[in-house]
Design an enzyme around this catalytic site. Structure first.
Site, PDB file in Angstrom:
ATOM      1  N   GLU A 107      17.228  12.004 -20.167  1.00 40.34           N
ATOM      2  CA  GLU A 107      16.724  11.334 -21.523  1.00 40.34           C
ATOM      3  C   GLU A 107      16.963  12.410 -22.643  1.00 40.34           C
ATOM      4  O   GLU A 107      17.335  12.054 -23.735  1.00 40.34           O
ATOM      5  CB  GLU A 107      15.318  10.875 -21.398  1.00 40.34           C
ATOM      6  CG  GLU A 107      14.930   9.652 -20.671  1.00 40.34           C
ATOM      7  CD  GLU A 107      13.607   9.563 -20.648  1.00 40.34           C
ATOM      8  OE1 GLU A 107      13.007  10.219 -19.825  1.00 40.34           O
ATOM      9  OE2 GLU A 107      13.236   8.420 -21.222  1.00 40.34           O
ATOM     10  N   GLU A 127      13.048   7.111 -12.459  1.00 40.44           N
ATOM     11  CA  GLU A 127      11.320   7.066 -12.505  1.00 40.44           C
ATOM     12  C   GLU A 127      10.882   5.772 -11.954  1.00 40.44           C
ATOM     13  O   GLU A 127       9.769   5.973 -11.258  1.00 40.44           O
ATOM     14  CB  GLU A 127      10.961   6.817 -14.156  1.00 40.44           C
ATOM     15  CG  GLU A 127      11.224   7.873 -14.971  1.00 40.44           C
ATOM     16  CD  GLU A 127      12.494   8.176 -15.584  1.00 40.44           C
ATOM     17  OE1 GLU A 127      13.486   7.435 -14.963  1.00 40.44           O
ATOM     18  OE2 GLU A 127      12.542   8.905 -16.368  1.00 40.44           O
TER      19      GLU A 127
HETATM   20  N1  COA Z   1       9.242  18.074 -11.069  1.00 38.05           N
HETATM   21  C1  COA Z   1       8.606  19.180 -10.319  1.00 38.05           C
HETATM   22  N2  COA Z   1       9.207  19.668  -9.268  1.00 38.05           N
HETATM   23  C2  COA Z   1      10.390  19.353  -8.992  1.00 38.05           C
HETATM   24  C3  COA Z   1      11.250  18.028  -9.572  1.00 38.05           C
HETATM   25  C4  COA Z   1      10.702  17.583 -10.701  1.00 38.05           C
HETATM   26  N3  COA Z   1      11.134  16.553 -11.618  1.00 38.05           N
HETATM   27  N4  COA Z   1      12.177  17.943  -8.945  1.00 38.05           N
HETATM   28  C5  COA Z   1      12.196  18.875  -7.933  1.00 38.05           C
HETATM   29  N5  COA Z   1      11.271  19.575  -8.089  1.00 38.05           N
HETATM   30  C6  COA Z   1      10.737  20.585  -6.785  1.00 38.05           C
HETATM   31  C7  COA Z   1      10.643  20.014  -5.425  1.00 38.05           C
HETATM   32  O1  COA Z   1       9.372  19.457  -5.310  1.00 38.05           O
HETATM   33  C8  COA Z   1      11.136  21.276  -4.841  1.00 38.05           C
HETATM   34  O2  COA Z   1       9.763  22.180  -4.867  1.00 38.05           O
HETATM   35  P1  COA Z   1       9.483  23.001  -3.556  1.00 38.05           P
HETATM   36  O3  COA Z   1      10.645  24.026  -3.360  1.00 38.05           O
HETATM   37  O4  COA Z   1       8.162  23.919  -3.828  1.00 38.05           O
HETATM   38  O5  COA Z   1       9.331  22.364  -2.305  1.00 38.05           O
HETATM   39  C9  COA Z   1      12.127  21.986  -5.543  1.00 38.05           C
HETATM   40  O6  COA Z   1      12.029  21.275  -6.963  1.00 38.05           O
HETATM   41  C10 COA Z   1      13.468  21.732  -5.017  1.00 38.05           C
HETATM   42  O7  COA Z   1      13.479  20.381  -4.909  1.00 38.05           O
HETATM   43  P2  COA Z   1      14.213  19.662  -3.441  1.00 38.05           P
HETATM   44  O8  COA Z   1      13.919  18.177  -3.491  1.00 38.05           O
HETATM   45  O9  COA Z   1      13.825  20.181  -2.469  1.00 38.05           O
HETATM   46  O10 COA Z   1      15.782  19.865  -3.741  1.00 38.05           O
HETATM   47  P3  COA Z   1      16.817  19.239  -3.360  1.00 38.05           P
HETATM   48  O11 COA Z   1      18.128  20.076  -3.825  1.00 38.05           O
HETATM   49  O12 COA Z   1      16.893  18.411  -2.058  1.00 38.05           O
HETATM   50  O13 COA Z   1      16.761  18.061  -4.578  1.00 38.05           O
HETATM   51  C11 COA Z   1      16.552  16.811  -6.432  1.00 38.05           C
HETATM   52  C12 COA Z   1      16.834  17.901  -5.806  1.00 38.05           C
HETATM   53  C13 COA Z   1      16.643  17.333  -8.127  1.00 38.05           C
HETATM   54  C14 COA Z   1      17.623  15.866  -6.397  1.00 38.05           C
HETATM   55  C15 COA Z   1      15.328  16.256  -6.046  1.00 38.05           C
HETATM   56  O14 COA Z   1      14.289  17.433  -6.201  1.00 38.05           O
HETATM   57  C16 COA Z   1      14.696  15.256  -6.883  1.00 38.05           C
HETATM   58  O15 COA Z   1      15.124  13.995  -6.630  1.00 38.05           O
HETATM   59  N6  COA Z   1      13.799  15.389  -7.870  1.00 38.05           N
HETATM   60  C17 COA Z   1      12.979  14.406  -8.558  1.00 38.05           C
HETATM   61  C18 COA Z   1      14.024  13.776  -9.598  1.00 38.05           C
HETATM   62  C19 COA Z   1      13.088  12.904 -10.470  1.00 38.05           C
HETATM   63  O16 COA Z   1      12.757  11.700  -9.933  1.00 38.05           O
HETATM   64  N7  COA Z   1      13.198  13.027 -11.674  1.00 38.05           N
HETATM   65  C20 COA Z   1      12.264  12.259 -12.548  1.00 38.05           C
HETATM   66  C21 COA Z   1      10.978  12.703 -13.086  1.00 38.05           C
HETATM   67  S1  COA Z   1      10.100  11.492 -14.018  1.00 38.05           S
END
Ligand code: COA
Length: 247
Positions: A107, A127
């Site tokens: 966004e 989301e």
């Molecule tokens: N907010 C807070 N923490 C987040 C985050 C977010 N939006 N996205 C990732 N993290 C954190 C994870 O909890 C993890 O923390 P940890 O190391 O303490 O376990 C760390 O970042 C790494 O994330 P991880 O999922 O293990 O890495 P990845 O490389 O496998 O995947 C993403 C990366 C970005 C694809 C995945 O973390 C993800 O899908 N995040 C959520 C995205 C999302 O839904 N955003 C919209 C929010 S409204």
């Protein structure tokens, strides 16, 4: 500034999102820092990018655990204000995306004027998969870019797409293996263009309402009050490079 780094070079300012979590989640403190950096530099062309392994993976999901409805309302209202503020910044704002631009991170990129992405970056509004909906203007800005049905499909299924597909859909302007480098090149091109004309063009292309046709004519009239307009015409006729001064 705890969550961003700033670099200024003449008319250009780079804002780097740099959280302690490598995917750069956006909490309110980070958004307020971005807001403050832009607010105090109204004349600068802005590039927003992420350090670490992402542009930003979106709102800080950890903060959602304890969020009450009134807090969520405030979070979305203030987030929306900041996105509008970025969209209305007088000079162009460019998002340089690598890694992930998800949720609030995407966004933020949508509020910018241009998006440059790596081919393999992952972009989307997931989301719905967290039981919520985009809250920083994503539903509206996606609708403007994709139309009703395509944006509904994209958001309602929480799609995550590669930069290459986002380019095909028109969600990003350019693909580059080094988005910040290309953003800097484009910002450099803007820096020698007349800022008042750029600002009027941004107003007309980014704002939406029926008065824009009238406003186009008004601003077309007003631009002729500027020294840069005269310089542009004069330089063209004299076969010289124009030297714009912002007046
Ligand atoms: N907010 C807070 N923490 C987040 C985050 C977010 N939006 N996205 C990732 N993290 C954190 C994870 O909890 C993890 O923390 P940890 O190391 O303490 O376990 C760390 O970042 C790494 O994330 P991880 O999922 O293990 O890495 P990845 O490389 O496998 O995947 C993403 C990366 C970005 C694809 C995945 O973390 C993800 O899908 N995040 C959520 C995205 C999302 O839904 N955003 C919209 C929010 S409204």
């Amino acid at each position: 500034m705890n969550n961003i780094e700033i670099e200024k070079k003449e008319k250009i300012m780079n804002i780097w999102i740099k959280r302690e979590i490598p995917v750069n989640p956006l909490n309110m403190e980070t958004l307020e820092e971005i807001y403050e950096a832009i607010r105090s530099n109204p004349e600068k062309i802005i590039i927003i990018a992420g350090r670490n392994k992402a542009f930003s993976a979106g709102a800080d999901i950890k903060g959602f655990l304890e969020m009450k409805p009134s807090d969520a309302f405030h979070f979305s209202t203030r987030g929306n204000e900041i996105m509008h503020f970025i969209a209305q910044h007088p000079m162009p704002v460019i998002a340089a995306i690598h890694g992930y631009a998800l949720g609030g991170g995407f966004e933020l990129a949508l509020a910018c004027d241009l998006r440059i992405s790596t081919e393999d970056a992952v972009l989307g509004l997931p989301e719905v998969t967290l039981g919520i909906l985009p809250g920083f203007g994503g539903t509206q800005r996606m609708k403007e870019l994709l139309g009703e049905s395509m944006s509904f499909d994209f958001i309602s299924r929480g799609k995550r797409i590669k930069g290459s597909e986002a380019k095909e859909l028109g969600l990003v302007n350019y693909l580059s293996s080094n988005p910040v480098e290309l953003a800097s090149q484009i910002a450099g091109e803007y820096s020698v263009l007349p800022p008042i004309a750029l600002n009027y063009i941004k107003k007309l292309t980014r704002k939406r309402n029926d008065r824009l046709f009238e406003e186009e004519a008004e601003l077309f009239g007003k631009i002729f009050e500027t020294a840069d307009q005269k310089e542009g015409a004069k330089a063209f006729l004299e076969k010289k490079k124009p030297q714009f001064t912002g007046r």
